[in-house]
Design a protein around this motif. Sequence first.
Motif, PDB file in Angstrom:
ATOM      1  N   ARG A 145       0.812  -1.203   0.000  1.00 39.26           N
ATOM      2  CA  ARG A 145       0.000   0.000   0.000  1.00 39.26           C
ATOM      3  C   ARG A 145       0.852   1.262   0.000  1.00 39.26           C
ATOM      4  O   ARG A 145       1.968   1.287   0.548  1.00 39.26           O
ATOM      5  N   LEU A 146       0.284   2.287  -0.592  1.00 36.47           N
ATOM      6  CA  LEU A 146       0.867   3.614  -0.548  1.00 36.47           C
ATOM      7  C   LEU A 146       0.035   4.425   0.445  1.00 36.47           C
ATOM      8  O   LEU A 146      -1.102   4.776   0.147  1.00 36.47           O
ATOM      9  N   GLU A 147       0.597   4.677   1.613  1.00 37.44           N
ATOM     10  CA  GLU A 147      -0.127   5.416   2.664  1.00 37.44           C
ATOM     11  C   GLU A 147      -1.501   4.795   2.902  1.00 37.44           C
ATOM     12  O   GLU A 147      -2.511   5.489   3.019  1.00 37.44           O
ATOM     13  N   GLY A 148      -1.519   3.473   2.955  1.00 36.18           N
ATOM     14  CA  GLY A 148      -2.744   2.750   3.266  1.00 36.18           C
ATOM     15  C   GLY A 148      -3.657   2.482   2.090  1.00 36.18           C
ATOM     16  O   GLY A 148      -4.667   1.790   2.228  1.00 36.18           O
ATOM     17  N   LEU A 149      -3.329   3.000   0.933  1.00 39.91           N
ATOM     18  CA  LEU A 149      -4.192   2.841  -0.234  1.00 39.91           C
ATOM     19  C   LEU A 149      -3.528   1.953  -1.287  1.00 39.91           C
ATOM     20  O   LEU A 149      -2.295   1.908  -1.395  1.00 39.91           O
ATOM     21  N   VAL A 150      -4.366   1.272  -2.060  1.00 40.37           N
ATOM     22  CA  VAL A 150      -3.839   0.503  -3.190  1.00 40.37           C
ATOM     23  C   VAL A 150      -3.485   1.501  -4.289  1.00 40.37           C
ATOM     24  O   VAL A 150      -4.307   2.337  -4.671  1.00 40.37           O
TER      25      VAL A 150
ATOM     26  N   SER B  69      -1.390  10.001 -11.592  1.00 42.92           N
ATOM     27  CA  SER B  69      -0.303   9.095 -11.994  1.00 42.92           C
ATOM     28  C   SER B  69       0.996   9.707 -11.493  1.00 42.92           C
ATOM     29  O   SER B  69       1.131  10.933 -11.472  1.00 42.92           O
ATOM     30  N   SER B  70       1.930   8.878 -11.118  1.00 42.46           N
ATOM     31  CA  SER B  70       3.183   9.439 -10.612  1.00 42.46           C
ATOM     32  C   SER B  70       4.262   8.368 -10.611  1.00 42.46           C
ATOM     33  O   SER B  70       4.007   7.198 -10.915  1.00 42.46           O
ATOM     34  N   VAL B  71       5.450   8.795 -10.277  1.00 40.15           N
ATOM     35  CA  VAL B  71       6.544   7.857 -10.048  1.00 40.15           C
ATOM     36  C   VAL B  71       6.537   7.503  -8.565  1.00 40.15           C
ATOM     37  O   VAL B  71       6.487   8.387  -7.705  1.00 40.15           O
ATOM     38  N   LEU B  72       6.531   6.217  -8.285  1.00 39.80           N
ATOM     39  CA  LEU B  72       6.625   5.741  -6.908  1.00 39.80           C
ATOM     40  C   LEU B  72       7.983   5.064  -6.722  1.00 39.80           C
ATOM     41  O   LEU B  72       8.629   4.662  -7.693  1.00 39.80           O
ATOM     42  N   VAL B  73       8.375   4.930  -5.480  1.00 37.74           N
ATOM     43  CA  VAL B  73       9.663   4.299  -5.215  1.00 37.74           C
ATOM     44  C   VAL B  73       9.522   3.338  -4.047  1.00 37.74           C
ATOM     45  O   VAL B  73       8.889   3.646  -3.029  1.00 37.74           O
ATOM     46  N   LEU B  74      10.078   2.158  -4.219  1.00 31.34           N
ATOM     47  CA  LEU B  74      10.190   1.173  -3.148  1.00 31.34           C
ATOM     48  C   LEU B  74      11.572   1.309  -2.538  1.00 31.34           C
ATOM     49  O   LEU B  74      12.570   1.324  -3.254  1.00 31.34           O
ATOM     50  N   GLU B  75      11.632   1.393  -1.223  1.00 34.77           N
ATOM     51  CA  GLU B  75      12.933   1.538  -0.565  1.00 34.77           C
ATOM     52  C   GLU B  75      12.864   0.932   0.820  1.00 34.77           C
ATOM     53  O   GLU B  75      11.783   0.736   1.374  1.00 34.77           O
TER      54      GLU B  75
ATOM     55  N   ARG C 269       6.736   4.923  -1.422  1.00 30.96           N
ATOM     56  CA  ARG C 269       6.634   6.385  -1.295  1.00 30.96           C
ATOM     57  C   ARG C 269       6.378   6.999  -2.661  1.00 30.96           C
ATOM     58  O   ARG C 269       6.893   6.537  -3.684  1.00 30.96           O
ATOM     59  N   ARG C 270       5.577   8.059  -2.664  1.00 31.11           N
ATOM     60  CA  ARG C 270       5.363   8.804  -3.905  1.00 31.11           C
ATOM     61  C   ARG C 270       6.569   9.686  -4.140  1.00 31.11           C
ATOM     62  O   ARG C 270       6.995  10.422  -3.261  1.00 31.11           O
ATOM     63  N   ALA C 271       7.133   9.623  -5.358  1.00 31.39           N
ATOM     64  CA  ALA C 271       8.351  10.370  -5.650  1.00 31.39           C
ATOM     65  C   ALA C 271       8.087  11.625  -6.471  1.00 31.39           C
ATOM     66  O   ALA C 271       8.691  12.664  -6.232  1.00 31.39           O
ATOM     67  N   SER C 272       7.215  11.537  -7.473  1.00 31.02           N
ATOM     68  CA  SER C 272       6.992  12.694  -8.343  1.00 31.02           C
ATOM     69  C   SER C 272       5.599  13.255  -8.102  1.00 31.02           C
ATOM     70  O   SER C 272       4.666  12.529  -7.774  1.00 31.02           O
ATOM     71  N   CYS C 273       5.486  14.547  -8.294  1.00 34.64           N
ATOM     72  CA  CYS C 273       4.202  15.216  -8.074  1.00 34.64           C
ATOM     73  C   CYS C 273       3.771  16.084  -9.241  1.00 34.64           C
ATOM     74  O   CYS C 273       2.909  16.940  -9.085  1.00 34.64           O
ATOM     75  N   ASP C 274       4.396  15.913 -10.401  1.00 33.90           N
ATOM     76  CA  ASP C 274       3.956  16.751 -11.518  1.00 33.90           C
ATOM     77  C   ASP C 274       2.839  16.039 -12.266  1.00 33.90           C
ATOM     78  O   ASP C 274       2.649  14.836 -12.147  1.00 33.90           O
ATOM     79  N   PRO C 275       2.077  16.799 -13.048  1.00 33.90           N
ATOM     80  CA  PRO C 275       0.859  16.229 -13.634  1.00 33.90           C
ATOM     81  C   PRO C 275       1.083  15.343 -14.843  1.00 33.90           C
ATOM     82  O   PRO C 275       0.150  14.704 -15.310  1.00 33.90           O
ATOM     83  N   ARG C 276       2.281  15.276 -15.346  1.00 33.15           N
ATOM     84  CA  ARG C 276       2.491  14.478 -16.543  1.00 33.15           C
ATOM     85  C   ARG C 276       2.565  12.993 -16.203  1.00 33.15           C
ATOM     86  O   ARG C 276       3.161  12.600 -15.211  1.00 33.15           O
ATOM     87  N   ILE C 277       1.929  12.183 -17.031  1.00 32.14           N
ATOM     88  CA  ILE C 277       1.871  10.745 -16.779  1.00 32.14           C
ATOM     89  C   ILE C 277       3.216  10.123 -17.119  1.00 32.14           C
ATOM     90  O   ILE C 277       3.706  10.278 -18.238  1.00 32.14           O
ATOM     91  N   PRO C 278       3.832   9.428 -16.179  1.00 33.17           N
ATOM     92  CA  PRO C 278       5.139   8.831 -16.456  1.00 33.17           C
ATOM     93  C   PRO C 278       5.014   7.547 -17.260  1.00 33.17           C
ATOM     94  O   PRO C 278       4.029   6.820 -17.167  1.00 33.17           O
ATOM     95  N   GLY C 279       6.059   7.297 -18.051  1.00 37.27           N
ATOM     96  CA  GLY C 279       6.115   6.049 -18.808  1.00 37.27           C
ATOM     97  C   GLY C 279       7.397   5.320 -18.492  1.00 37.27           C
ATOM     98  O   GLY C 279       7.716   5.060 -17.340  1.00 37.27           O
TER      99      GLY C 279
END
Lengths: 290, 302
Positions: free
Chosen positions: A74-79, A115-121, A131-141
């Motif tokens: 989960r990301l902060e308790g959410l899927v 949509s965002s970039v997430l990171v496992l650490e 953890r959520r890494a990016s916060c800009d509105p563009r959809i990452p690929g």
Amino acid sequence: MAGDGGRLLFSLPKEDRILALNLATGDIEQVRRYTGKTTAVGFGADGRLYGCQPGARRVVCLEADGSMTLPAERLEGLVHNHPDCLTCGADGRIWFSDVRWEGRDSGLFPQLGYSSVLVLEKEGRGPWHLRRASCDPRIPGALQISADGATLYVASNPWQAGSKSEVRAYPVDADGRLGEPSSWLELATGRQGRETVTAMALAQGGALLLAVSAASGGEGALLVVDADGTRRAAAYVKFKPTSLGFAGRRLERLFMGSEDGRLREIHDLGLNGWSARPERPDADAGPRRR
Amino acid sequence: MKRDFAQESFLKIAPDSLEAEVVAEGLGLCEGPVWVAGAEALLFTDLAADAIWRWRPGSGLEAVAQPAGRPNGLALDHTGRVVVAGWAARSIWRINQDGSHEVLVATFHGVRINTPNDVVVGPDEAIFFTDPSGGLFNPGMAGDDLQRYLDFDGVFRLAPDGELTLLLDDFVYPNGLCFSPDASLLYVDDTRRQHVRVFEVGPQGSLSEGRVFFRLVGDEPGAADGIKVDEEGNVYVAGPGGIQVCDTSGRLLGRMRLPGHVTNFGWGGDDWRWLHVTTWSGVYRLRLGIPGLPTGTQAWRT
């Protein structure tokens, strides 16, 4: 795709399998089945194989003993949303693009609104944390971390039509936090429509290899771009690339998968790949190419 | 409460006055409702909260087990112990009288089973359960090992001596299962195929080849899921739009339209006429015209 010493692993999500190409013999064997439609795969700094399961909305670890584990659920308790691509850093982090699928909110767990970039650490031998890494509105690929972990390259997602197709470079600090991105490479809109990056790989020395597909038609390209954004080489192909990966004992062989279901080797680039995975003795390498 | 596809005889089951009462709401994916006679309590699972809840009229909810390995279906054995289709736990386990948890089966010929979905205890105390693989790939429903090992989605029989037998391996997604009132038939539904198959039960729980008994109707949200019979042998199955009811020949009698996505249901109350219905977000109860079959210590009494 992921290099595994003398083999190249590649995933066939529609068939729910991962296959391996033996570089010495050319034989192909099935190394994994019931993969949960795993798409992108990569070896982490811990030597384990990680994979994206967009349908199941998770990144999993395909363990050497044949089991499949979940680093963090989960990301902060959410899927979270649907992992699209991943890249593994030498520091142990697993970065992945997490894409919201429009029109798909009828399930039990609503998608996140972005949509965002997430990171496992994780710290040492502690549990994994998402953890959520990016916060800009563009959809990452497609995405790729640099060898020193200081830059994360993220391509625009092909699904985000209408937006500028580019690769952005995010500075990464020592704590794994992303800074403001800069536009590192812009892609063109040619006669076959908007070009997008479908896969990335990193060469030793820092050059980035980009598999590029056009929006329509059946053509694509392989770009080799230095870390400063200078295009070093370009090869145009009559197919649409979907994946890239280095394999071989020194990651000296480059392969490209394509939409037409073929696996091709790219010759004569003179580049060796980079992987977060520590080097290990490889009994399967077979005779070295000369 | 709305009914459709209704035959005249459906009024005996679902009279005009039928209304769905809220038992609990604001929960996660609820499943496995089973009535504990004597305790006057309803047990059900909540996969999202990873809990087994107990509800008593007038008393509200309390957790029987939490965490609980993300359980799915529940049944009571003949001594009243709770048998759990341990979905994410990938096992059939039981809550003993002293409150301890005991794994009854987790492997088939040394290989981990899939994700047990629903469970029923037969008159010979054997445990029958469905074992689809779909639970391995559901978002948010993870366990310690997500790898599928079996090549089939099976229906199993666990004998009282611990022997596990594969009864069926040709379902796409076996889900709910139940016996007829005389235990001569076993009904099993297939969520992907949206139908119910029926099998004659032979010695040692063996099954005949079976046939398609009923094809679910409607394209509303919902899929073939929990299944039960009433004391007259009518078959109730959770599906599109709510609960679909057919007679012993497989003829549709009617459909009860319920709020939310129905997952399962079970009879209870003093006279076994209260139907407790679990959904994706809570539990309802309906007072039906025909009683269901008793469970637990009252089951299989002639």
